[in-house]
Write a protein that holds these residues in place. Structure first.
Motif, PDB file in Angstrom:
ATOM      1  N   ARG A  28       0.649  -0.773  -0.201  1.00 47.29           N
ATOM      2  CA  ARG A  28      -0.125   0.397  -0.154  1.00 47.29           C
ATOM      3  C   ARG A  28       0.528   1.303  -0.161  1.00 47.29           C
ATOM      4  NH1 ARG A  28      -4.431  -1.829   4.671  1.00 47.29           N
ATOM      5  NH2 ARG A  28      -4.519  -3.920   3.680  1.00 47.29           N
TER       6      ARG A  28
ATOM      7  N   LEU B 289      -9.687  -3.798 -14.527  1.00 50.38           N
ATOM      8  CA  LEU B 289     -11.090  -4.464 -14.679  1.00 50.38           C
ATOM      9  C   LEU B 289     -11.922  -4.041 -15.572  1.00 50.38           C
ATOM     10  CD1 LEU B 289     -11.160  -5.548 -10.479  1.00 50.38           C
ATOM     11  CD2 LEU B 289      -9.895  -6.832 -12.725  1.00 50.38           C
TER      12      LEU B 289
ATOM     13  N   ARG C  38     -15.662  -3.470 -14.427  1.00 49.87           N
ATOM     14  CA  ARG C  38     -15.813  -1.940 -13.989  1.00 49.87           C
ATOM     15  C   ARG C  38     -16.091  -0.219 -13.762  1.00 49.87           C
ATOM     16  NH1 ARG C  38     -13.796  -3.807  -7.638  1.00 49.87           N
ATOM     17  NH2 ARG C  38     -14.550  -6.367  -7.644  1.00 49.87           N
TER      18      ARG C  38
ATOM     19  N   LEU D  46      -9.913   1.513  -6.003  1.00 47.63           N
ATOM     20  CA  LEU D  46      -9.557   0.197  -6.165  1.00 47.63           C
ATOM     21  C   LEU D  46      -8.615   0.310  -4.401  1.00 47.63           C
ATOM     22  CD1 LEU D  46     -10.962  -3.360  -5.918  1.00 47.63           C
ATOM     23  CD2 LEU D  46      -8.623  -3.258  -7.506  1.00 47.63           C
ATOM     24  N   PRO D  47      -7.632   0.192  -5.291  1.00 46.34           N
ATOM     25  CA  PRO D  47      -6.257   0.640  -3.569  1.00 46.34           C
ATOM     26  C   PRO D  47      -6.785   1.652  -2.686  1.00 46.34           C
ATOM     27  CG  PRO D  47      -5.334   1.326  -5.710  1.00 46.34           C
ATOM     28  CD  PRO D  47      -7.441   1.370  -5.922  1.00 46.34           C
TER      29      PRO D  47
ATOM     30  N   GLN E 245     -10.750   1.224  -1.322  1.00 41.98           N
ATOM     31  CA  GLN E 245     -11.078  -0.104  -1.277  1.00 41.98           C
ATOM     32  C   GLN E 245     -10.640  -1.174   0.048  1.00 41.98           C
ATOM     33  OE1 GLN E 245     -14.297  -1.663  -3.787  1.00 41.98           O
ATOM     34  NE2 GLN E 245     -15.117   0.345  -4.170  1.00 41.98           N
ATOM     35  N   VAL E 246      -9.409  -1.124  -0.734  1.00 37.80           N
ATOM     36  CA  VAL E 246      -8.699  -2.291   0.194  1.00 37.80           C
ATOM     37  C   VAL E 246      -7.949  -1.388   1.806  1.00 37.80           C
ATOM     38  CG1 VAL E 246      -6.351  -2.820  -0.250  1.00 37.80           C
ATOM     39  CG2 VAL E 246      -8.068  -4.133  -2.024  1.00 37.80           C
ATOM     40  N   ALA E 247      -7.737  -0.752   1.114  1.00 39.46           N
ATOM     41  CA  ALA E 247      -6.377   0.313   2.547  1.00 39.46           C
ATOM     42  C   ALA E 247      -7.948   0.691   3.556  1.00 39.46           C
ATOM     43  CB  ALA E 247      -6.039   1.294   2.272  1.00 39.46           C
ATOM     44  N   GLY E 248      -9.540   0.447   3.103  1.00 42.17           N
ATOM     45  CA  GLY E 248     -10.237   0.640   4.388  1.00 42.17           C
ATOM     46  C   GLY E 248     -11.162   1.989   4.658  1.00 42.17           C
ATOM     47  N   PHE E 249     -11.167   2.984   3.479  1.00 37.02           N
ATOM     48  CA  PHE E 249     -10.905   4.437   3.127  1.00 37.02           C
ATOM     49  C   PHE E 249     -12.330   4.810   3.478  1.00 37.02           C
ATOM     50  CE2 PHE E 249      -6.202   5.192   2.396  1.00 37.02           C
ATOM     51  CZ  PHE E 249      -6.260   6.088   2.509  1.00 37.02           C
ATOM     52  N   SER E 250     -13.168   5.408   4.250  1.00 35.06           N
ATOM     53  CA  SER E 250     -15.351   5.796   4.120  1.00 35.06           C
ATOM     54  C   SER E 250     -15.451   6.261   2.377  1.00 35.06           C
ATOM     55  CB  SER E 250     -14.770   6.650   4.922  1.00 35.06           C
ATOM     56  OG  SER E 250     -14.670   8.160   4.440  1.00 35.06           O
ATOM     57  N   ARG E 251     -16.142   5.639   2.259  1.00 34.27           N
ATOM     58  CA  ARG E 251     -17.110   6.066   0.863  1.00 34.27           C
ATOM     59  C   ARG E 251     -16.577   7.666   0.761  1.00 34.27           C
ATOM     60  NH1 ARG E 251     -22.099   3.149  -0.992  1.00 34.27           N
ATOM     61  NH2 ARG E 251     -20.197   1.474  -0.426  1.00 34.27           N
TER      62      ARG E 251
ATOM     63  N   ARG F 166      -4.875   5.197 -10.877  1.00 31.63           N
ATOM     64  CA  ARG F 166      -4.928   4.013 -10.031  1.00 31.63           C
ATOM     65  C   ARG F 166      -4.263   3.890  -8.993  1.00 31.63           C
ATOM     66  NH1 ARG F 166      -6.242  -1.835 -11.550  1.00 31.63           N
ATOM     67  NH2 ARG F 166      -4.273  -1.552 -11.850  1.00 31.63           N
TER      68      ARG F 166
END
Ligand code: ADP
Ligand code: MG
Lengths: 328, 226
Positions: free
Chosen positions: B79, B91, B94, B102-103, B105-111, B150
């Protein structure tokens, strides 16, 4: 002044809490997003989903049906005391008066609820009419049928073998009584059958549960294969194993749940439909026996089973197939 | 920031793709990695991404030896990196937005934070207007720019690119390289593998040349070659 610093400390704590909450919120949001996404994927490939669902439903409903049958038979056995009976055979040579004395004696026992006298002449007549052997039976010199009392014992007697045995001994001791028997042999056979049934359910349930694992595992294998590129990219940008695994676990859980849902609905409808005729029959025999379907509890147990099997199948498949995809 | 100390890499088949590589890149530096096909450029980048492990030697990132990092720690290490590939690895099922997100989301950022950063990243590569489209609807140059968005959306300190212009015509290639220079301007350490010699000789940056798995040129600390 100590107060301001105290307040500052508290404010700091609140700040940390919000940060954690935001992170938790993101994780929960991802779970929800993954769940939605898995649902969409399942609906996007309806044929595969339907196939898996039907196969899982059948595999779950077979042992569940057997389990319900065994459960109902046991309930039936427990229900049985109310119409089990003891037959008392009186010696052929007994006169009308002697029979009346015997009847009085039996009626005096506290263990006896009620009794029916079957007159030998009447029984022979009925038999003659029913069997159509009328002319042949006319050649008999003596009536071969003994006088018989059919006794319905008090409720607690049949559930306690010693009590039943004692009652029988008391009745056999009466003058001119030849024999007394409990019509329980078939009940014992039934009981050993249900014991066997339980074992069959266990074996079948185990085998079909394994089958469900394999079916769901296979559908997860296909899903992993078709999402190979995505898995690679997710790993490249730093997705953890848990993150990569998550959608497939949801996928398996949902398939297990779908299968269980269909099985539960099939069983509920099937047993409800059979229940009507069973009730008619048992009323005919004066029984209060009613067919029991899966009910709420059974339904949710089934859902839970499907859910867990789906999760386990997915877990196994993910463990086996994800490792084959580079990068680590 | 990036330091290879006598690093060798032998593949399971026995072939030694890198032998005794010494290379040092300072934080905020931009370097091109060149060399003939098969020289070991991709292998060197794969070591940096921990897609492969060195057979011997030490690989220090920010002073920390990552060559023995446990598998468990790989995700959080990755990361810190941004990676761009020749085939961009987007992808296709999408949207552009979801690819770039994607990076995060994977790291858990809020929407909310994700939306803000994705738009900033898309804006920086000039593709904000295409966020709702599928990558399939974009040209090759645009796809590569999505790949770059990305790679930088989570503000990595190191940006790695393996032949990012390999499939593009010279004009688009120059545009992509300009983009990388802009990330260097904001302090990102950038390492780009390429064999587009003409292009990189026009840009004034350090060039590291690999030959048969060894550094033939440009491995030491940056010194302008006047
Ligand atoms: N996974 C692998 N297994 C075995 N050999 C490999 C592998 N990857 C690359 N190589 C070999 O290592 C050498 C260097 O490859 P690579 O790093 O891709 O070079 P470049 O990117 O400079 O063209 C090549 O000879 C290649 O065949
Ligand atoms: Mg290469």
């Amino acid at each position: 002044m100590p107060q301001p610093s105290n307040q500052t400390a508290r404010r700091g704590a609140v700040g940390a809490k919000v940060g954690l909450r935001a992170k938790m919120g993101a994780v929960i949001a991802h779970h929800r997003h993954t769940l939605e996404d898995s649902l969409i994927r399942l609906l996007r490939d309806p044929f595969q989903t339907l196939m898996t669902t039907v196969v899982v439903a059948i595999a779950l409903s077979l042992p569940a049906t057997l389990l319900l049958v065994v459960d109902n038979v046991r309930q039936f056995e427990n229900n049985f005391d109310s119409f089990s009976q003891i037959t008392v055979y009186v010696n052929n040579t007994a006169s009308q008066q002697q029979v009346a004395v015997i009847q009085e004696k039996i009626q005096s026992f506290s263990e006896v609820n009620s009794l029916v006298y079957v007159d030998p002449k009447q029984a022979l007549n009925e038999f003659t009419e029913a069997s159509g052997f009328g002319s042949a039976l006319e050649y008999l010199d003596d009536n071969p049928l003994p006088p018989v009392f059919i006794i319905e014992p008090a409720i607690d007697v049949l559930s306690l073998p010693q009590k039943a045995q004692k009652l029988i001994a008391k009745m056999v001791n009466i003058d001119l009584v030849d024999d007394a028997q409990i019509d329980m042999l078939w009940l014992q056979r039934l009981k050993s059958l249900t014991e066997l049934g339980k074992k069959v359910v266990l074996a079948l349930g185990g085998a079909l549960g394994l089958g469900v694992l394999v079916i769901i595992g296979n559908s997860i294998r296909l899903a992993i294969h078709s999402r190979r590129e995505e898995i690679i990219v997710v790993k490249l940008v730093g997705g953890t194993d848990a993150y990569v695994r998550r959608p497939f676990l949801y996928f398996g859980m949902l398939q297990g749940l779908f299968g269980a849902l269909v099985a539960g609905i099939m069983l509920t409808i099937g047993f409800w439909w059979l229940g009507g005729s069973v009730e008619n029959i048992s009323q005919l025999y004066g029984s209060h026996f009613m067919l029991r379907g899966p009910g709420f509890q059974g339904f949710f147990a089934l859902l839970g089973t499907g859910f867990l099997l789906g999760l386990a199948g997915a877990w196994l498949a993910v463990g086996k197939h994800l490792n084959h995809i580079k990068p680590r | 920031m990036i330091h290879f100390d006598n690093v060798s890499k032998r593949y399971p088949g026995g072939y030694e793709a890198l032998s005794g590589v010494n290379l040092h890149l300072d934080a905020g530096e931009l370097a091109f990695l060149t060399g003939h096909s098969g020289a070991g450029k991709s292998t060197l980048l794969k070591l940096l991404m921990l897609l492969e492990r060195p057979t011997s030697g030490a690989l220090l990132i920010n002073g920390k030896n990552v060559s023995r990092l446990s598998n468990f720690r790989i995700p959080s290490y990755r990361r810190q990196l941004g990676v761009v590939f020749q085939d961009h690895q987007l992808l296709m099922d999408r949207t552009v937005f979801d690819n770039v997100a994607l990076p995060l989301q994977v790291a858990g950022f809020s929407r909310k934070e994700t939306g803000r950063r994705v738009r900033a990243a898309l804006d920086s590569v000039g593709l904000l207007s295409k966020e709702k489209q599928s990558p399939l609807a974009l040209s090759g140059g645009e796809q590569q720019r999505v790949g770059i968005a990305r790679a930088v959306v989570h503000k990595p300190r190191i940006l790695l690119a393996d032949e990012p212009t390999g499939n593009l015509d010279p004009e688009l290639s120059a545009e992509i390289m300009n983009l990388f220079q802009r990330f260097q301007d904001v302090g990102v350490t950038v390492l780009i593998a390429t064999h587009d010699i003409d292009l990189i000789h026009r840009l004034n940056h350090r060039i590291v040349r690999l030959d048969q798995g060894s550094v033939a040129e440009g491995g030491g600390a940056y010194a302008p070659a006047f």
